[in-house]
Design a protein around this motif. Sequence first.
Motif, PDB file in Angstrom:
ATOM      1  N   VAL A  95       0.725   0.234 -13.766  1.00  0.00           N
ATOM      2  CA  VAL A  95       0.531  -0.297 -12.413  1.00  0.00           C
ATOM      3  C   VAL A  95      -0.414   0.627 -11.658  1.00  0.00           C
ATOM      4  CG1 VAL A  95       1.661  -0.829 -10.225  1.00  0.00           C
ATOM      5  CG2 VAL A  95       2.782  -1.417 -12.389  1.00  0.00           C
ATOM      6  N   PHE A  96      -1.455   0.004 -11.081  1.00  0.00           N
ATOM      7  CA  PHE A  96      -2.404   0.783 -10.275  1.00  0.00           C
ATOM      8  C   PHE A  96      -2.611   0.066  -8.943  1.00  0.00           C
ATOM      9  CE2 PHE A  96      -3.900   4.235 -12.775  1.00  0.00           C
ATOM     10  CZ  PHE A  96      -3.869   3.845 -14.104  1.00  0.00           C
ATOM     11  N   ASP A  97      -3.128   0.809  -7.977  1.00  0.00           N
ATOM     12  CA  ASP A  97      -3.502   0.180  -6.699  1.00  0.00           C
ATOM     13  C   ASP A  97      -4.703  -0.726  -6.924  1.00  0.00           C
ATOM     14  OD1 ASP A  97      -2.800   3.128  -4.638  1.00  0.00           O
ATOM     15  OD2 ASP A  97      -1.510   1.542  -5.468  1.00  0.00           O
ATOM     16  N   LEU A  98      -4.708  -1.817  -6.199  1.00  0.00           N
ATOM     17  CA  LEU A  98      -5.855  -2.721  -6.212  1.00  0.00           C
ATOM     18  C   LEU A  98      -6.901  -2.211  -5.226  1.00  0.00           C
ATOM     19  CD1 LEU A  98      -3.982  -6.156  -6.135  1.00  0.00           C
ATOM     20  CD2 LEU A  98      -5.435  -5.324  -8.009  1.00  0.00           C
ATOM     21  N   SER A  99      -8.169  -2.323  -5.613  1.00  0.00           N
ATOM     22  CA  SER A  99      -9.230  -1.983  -4.656  1.00  0.00           C
ATOM     23  C   SER A  99      -9.324  -3.114  -3.634  1.00  0.00           C
ATOM     24  CB  SER A  99     -10.566  -1.848  -5.391  1.00  0.00           C
ATOM     25  OG  SER A  99     -10.955  -3.121  -5.907  1.00  0.00           O
TER      26      SER A  99
END
Length: 183
Positions: free
Chosen positions: A55-59
């Motif tokens: 899981v990563f932050d969305l730009s």
Amino acid sequence: MTTFPISLSVDWSPASQVSDLSNSEHDWLFESHSLTAKLKSHSQSFSVKVLSEQVFDLSIQQQKLLNCTLTSALNREVLLLCDDKPMVYAQSWLPDNLLLKQSKNPLHNMGERPLGDVIFQDPELVRKNIEIARFNSIHPLQQLVSQLNLPKQTLLGRRSVFSLQSYNFLVCEVFLPGAYLYS
Ligand SMILES: C=C(O[C@@H]1C=C(C(=O)O)C=C[C@H]1O)C(=O)O
């Protein structure tokens, strides 16, 4: 050593602004159905190698593309291999919110199963416009190309947003050196 996610923030162009493509390049880049199925039809064996799934932050740009207010998504990065040769690097951003988990979303925990084998089974699937980009010989993706012992060359890629069960997800695919598209 490649760090994930590999940035794919390049100039993405709509089909109307893309020219000087060979017939083969155009055929592969604008394949509207499953790329997995197309690759399988050109090879004896097909497999998926998961490079990273976190899981990563969305730009901001990804949030706009996905038309969502979610701030994070499950980032899945894989290699698609035909006859054990890496043909495509794929990076997908799958919404990661409680609702999806409650719905036991089939896109979570895909493992080595190709995303395309699942999403194209759903008649409700909608694919939005395909955009195209070129990745030059100094793009970060070339680190992965080198690690795969493949020659450096300008690469062609595509991305599109899919809608399923009223949520959107983004799929980006970059054709690696030696892919059928370049023949
Ligand atoms: C969307 C598709 O699924 C393929 C498989 C993927 C995966 O398993 O992560 C990602 C992108 C695609 O190349 C397709 O087959 O068109």
